[in-house]
Design a protein around this motif. Structure first.
Motif, PDB file in Angstrom:
ATOM      1  N   ARG A 164       0.501  -0.773   0.260  1.00 40.12           N
ATOM      2  CA  ARG A 164      -0.055  -0.302  -0.269  1.00 40.12           C
ATOM      3  C   ARG A 164       0.818   1.374  -0.094  1.00 40.12           C
ATOM      4  O   ARG A 164       1.636   1.062   1.143  1.00 40.12           O
ATOM      5  CB  ARG A 164      -1.011   0.232   1.626  1.00 40.12           C
ATOM      6  CG  ARG A 164      -2.073  -0.467   1.197  1.00 40.12           C
ATOM      7  CD  ARG A 164      -3.103  -0.955   2.594  1.00 40.12           C
ATOM      8  NE  ARG A 164      -3.967  -1.962   2.413  1.00 40.12           N
ATOM      9  CZ  ARG A 164      -5.364  -1.739   1.305  1.00 40.12           C
ATOM     10  NH1 ARG A 164      -5.146  -0.168   0.963  1.00 40.12           N
ATOM     11  NH2 ARG A 164      -5.909  -2.234   1.038  1.00 40.12           N
ATOM     12  N   LEU A 168      -3.638   2.927  -0.182  1.00 36.28           N
ATOM     13  CA  LEU A 168      -3.908   2.478  -1.569  1.00 36.28           C
ATOM     14  C   LEU A 168      -3.116   1.577  -2.083  1.00 36.28           C
ATOM     15  O   LEU A 168      -1.812   1.252  -2.174  1.00 36.28           O
ATOM     16  CB  LEU A 168      -3.768   3.907  -2.957  1.00 36.28           C
ATOM     17  CG  LEU A 168      -4.953   5.535  -2.117  1.00 36.28           C
ATOM     18  CD1 LEU A 168      -4.051   5.804  -3.387  1.00 36.28           C
ATOM     19  CD2 LEU A 168      -5.676   5.151  -2.635  1.00 36.28           C
ATOM     20  N   GLN A 214      -5.717  -0.106  -7.052  1.00 35.68           N
ATOM     21  CA  GLN A 214      -5.517   0.835  -7.042  1.00 35.68           C
ATOM     22  C   GLN A 214      -4.915   1.466  -7.744  1.00 35.68           C
ATOM     23  O   GLN A 214      -4.447   2.908  -7.629  1.00 35.68           O
ATOM     24  CB  GLN A 214      -6.135   1.788  -5.718  1.00 35.68           C
ATOM     25  CG  GLN A 214      -7.218   1.183  -4.829  1.00 35.68           C
ATOM     26  CD  GLN A 214      -7.511   1.467  -3.679  1.00 35.68           C
ATOM     27  OE1 GLN A 214      -6.456   1.057  -2.847  1.00 35.68           O
ATOM     28  NE2 GLN A 214      -7.805   1.737  -3.325  1.00 35.68           N
ATOM     29  N   GLU A 260      -4.963   5.545  -8.885  1.00 36.79           N
ATOM     30  CA  GLU A 260      -4.795   6.333  -8.467  1.00 36.79           C
ATOM     31  C   GLU A 260      -4.058   6.841  -7.233  1.00 36.79           C
ATOM     32  O   GLU A 260      -3.124   8.113  -6.990  1.00 36.79           O
ATOM     33  CB  GLU A 260      -5.458   6.101  -7.132  1.00 36.79           C
ATOM     34  CG  GLU A 260      -6.943   6.188  -7.039  1.00 36.79           C
ATOM     35  CD  GLU A 260      -7.758   5.663  -6.672  1.00 36.79           C
ATOM     36  OE1 GLU A 260      -8.369   5.177  -4.776  1.00 36.79           O
ATOM     37  OE2 GLU A 260      -8.914   4.439  -6.553  1.00 36.79           O
TER      38      GLU A 260
END
Ligand SMILES: Nc1ncnc2c1ncn2[C@@H]1O[C@H](COP(=O)(O)OP(=O)(O)OP(=O)(O)O)[C@@H](O)[C@H]1O
Ligand SMILES: [Mg+2]
Lengths: 262, 319
Positions: B62, B66, B71, B74
């Motif tokens: 992460r 995110l 993701q 992003e």
């Protein structure tokens, strides 16, 4: 340092244009490369017309009038694999790692390359077509016929380029990109009516030639340049182009995604 | 509150090679993590996974909370990457490179030009703005590469071996630039093969080897494990080694080791080294040379694993 945030998000086409401009910027920095883009088709036109034209049709002038356009187009095709080769080199470079890690559309990264190459093809077509005109080639279809033929040729090359994008994305080496190109373009050229009339081909090959996209292209530009309605061949050609884009664009995007898993 | 980077059990294999073999990393917001490891340790693979360029086989990663796989889009909005190999178009000028990045990120043409000018100024490249990046020196190219990574200020910046191949002056210059970015609040994960670099820049160090984190902690903790800098005294005559060692032990109370042709004195700081050298000069023992050696990655490895880094042992075999 000022905090930099851009709320604007330029669209895919704008990103693609930026990428195309990037591929063409090397021309601005080094204008001599402009010559490279038309050397091969020019030499092909001159050598085939002068060395073989007389033997094939009596005088080279008659040959130029009959086969000139398809020879120009054949010559241009030699530049199609450049798209795959340049993309292959791009993907190996740190530059594309940077771009891939940025919030930029994958399609834009690929279509930018195709767009830049289309500009180069158009330039080569302008120069070599101009030489053919200077040598005495005349299109009965006039300016409109020529413009329509140019449009059709570029559309065909645009569609074919996407097969090279896929080749560039999936090949393991530069040689493989070349091999793909030869494997694709050679049989297509020789089973088409680009240089020969369909009746001279053996039976089974005649059938191949009928459905060959190169036949559709050759016949379409012959008709347009002669000022005739191209009819079914144009439809066949548009079908081929749409089909190639519909197949190769998604396959290319998938291949791009797959690179990330490796 | 989540950390800027959180990696749990990350695995990535290429065929039989497990480039990442269960890596855990945590980087608090605003801090710098130095990932230290020899060739082939998995540094680049880790950076590529975190910057969404490579998909991991297992585990989770992460960035800013995110997930780098689910993701990825992003994540890309908020990170910057300076890869191991320059992410530049060598045919474009320095300015064109920066303008292109700014344009792709959505800046209008005037905005992109202004931002490029700002960065060229800041990274000391104004004089080379109009030259092709391919003609830049290694240090200039690295600075341009870094500039390209911060065109739109990233919240997390990945630097893969930012100073490998640079001379000490360029290296120091680049360190200053990184420190500035950190001072502005950027979280940085950098990989390096130099303990000194990690020590200079990082708040925490993770040592990795064959895809695993084999040690982590503050630079001071790591250096303690390894034993800090060493003063090496090389006398003209071998007979002088033992007296030298005795003298050093007397001056600073250290435990000097005798090496081939040198007395190796562990010192806490430069002042101790100076005191010893001054005393040696007074006693009149002739030295060929002396110097303070900072511990190297190789010594970290020796201390942590009992073996040297693979690249070194290969080099030794070859030698
Ligand atoms: N695309 C790939 N295909 C196959 N093997 C790979 C690939 N990328 C990395 N590897 C292997 O994974 C291992 C880790 O490589 P990685 O590049 O992450 O190391 P590194 O720590 O960055 O090394 P260096 O200091 O040399 O840059 C190596 O054994 C390498 O050979
Ligand atoms: Mg690496």
């Amino acid at each position: 340092m000022t905090v930099t945030t851009w709320t604007t998000r330029r669209g895919v086409l704008a990103q693609s244009a930026s990428m195309a401009a990037r591929s063409l910027a090397s021309i601005r920095n080094n204008p001599a490369t402009l010559i490279e883009f038309f050397m091969i088709p020019l030499m092909i036109l001159l050598s085939i017309t002068f060395f073989m034209g007389g033997q094939m049709m009596g005088t080279w002038q008659d040959f130029l009038q009959y086969a000139g356009p398809t020879i120009v187009v054949m010559g241009l095709f030699f530049a199609i694999p450049a798209t795959g080769l340049a993309l292959f080199a791009d993907l190996e470079s740190g530059m594309f790692d940077r771009l891939t890690a940025m919030p930029v559309s994958r399609f834009a990264l690929l279509s930018g390359r195709v767009t830049a190459d289309m500009v180069k093809h158009a330039w080569a077509l302008l120069v070599v077509g101009g030489v053919a005109f200077a040598m005495g080639y005349r299109a009965e279809g006039g300016v409109l016929g020529v413009l329509a033929a140019v449009g059709v040729v570029l559309l065909f090359m645009f569609s074919a380029s996407w097969s090279m994008v896929l080749a560039g994305l999936t090949a393991k080496s530069e040689d493989q990109v070349q091999t793909w190109m030869v494997a694709l373009l050679m049989p297509l050229s020789y089973t088409s009516t680009a240089f020969i009339e369909i009746e001279t081909l053996p039976g089974a090959v005649q059938w191949l030639a009928e459905i060959n996209p190169m036949t559709a292209l050759s016949e379409t530009i012959r008709s347009l340049l002669a000022g005739d309605a191209p009819g079914g061949y144009l439809l066949a050609l548009l079908g081929w182009c749409a089909g190639a884009v519909a197949v190769f664009v998604p396959l290319s995007l998938r291949a791009y995604r797959r690179r990330l898993t490796n | 509150m989540h950390h800027s980077i959180e990696v749990r059990g990350l695995v990535k294999a290429f065929g039989d090679v497990r480039a990442l073999d269960g890596v855990d990393l945590t980087v608090p917001a605003g801090s710098v993590l130095g990932v230290l490891g020899p060739n082939g340790a998995g540094k680049t693979t880790a950076v590529r996974v975190l910057s969404t360029l490579t998909r991991p086989d297992a585990g989770s990663a992460r960035v800013l909370g995110l997930d780098v796989v689910a993701q990825a889009g992003e994540v890309r909005e908020r990170i910057g990457l300076t890869g191991q190999y320059a992410g530049l178009d060598h045919d474009l000028t320095g300015e064109q490179n920066l303008v292109l990045i700014a344009r792709l990120l959505g800046a209008s043409r005037p905005r992109a030009k202004a931002r490029a000018a700002e960065l060229l100024e800041r990274f000391d490249l104004v004089h080379a703005a109009g030259r092709a990046a391919g003609e830049y020196s290694g240090g200039m190219r690295r600075r341009l590469d870094l500039a390209a990574s911060v065109v739109r200020r990233p919240e997390v910046l990945f630097l893969d071996e930012p100073t490998t191949g640079l001379d000490p002056k360029s290296r120091n210059g680049l360190w200053d630039v990184v420190r500035d970015l950190v001072a502005e609040g950027t979280t940085v994960l950098l990989t390096t093969q130099y303990l000194e670099e990690a020590d200079q820049l990082a708040d925490a160090i993770a040592v990795i080897d064959t895809g695993r984190v084999i040690a982590s902690g503050a630079p001071s903790e790591l250096k303690q494990m390894v034993g800090g800098p060493v003063l090496r005294l090389r006398p003209v005559r071998a007979e002088a080694l033992a007296p030298l060692a005795e003298l050093a032990d007397r001056v600073i109370g250290a435990e000097t080791k005798l090496e081939e042709g040198a007395a190796a004195v562990p010192v806490a700081h430069a002042g101790q080294a100076a005191a010893i050298v001054a005393q040696v000069a007074r006693t009149g023992i002739d030295l060929v040379s002396f110097g303070v050696d900072e511990p190297t990655l190789d010594e970290v490895f020796l201390a942590l694993t009992g073996h040297r880094t693979e690249s070194t042992s290969e080099a030794e075999v070859a030698a």
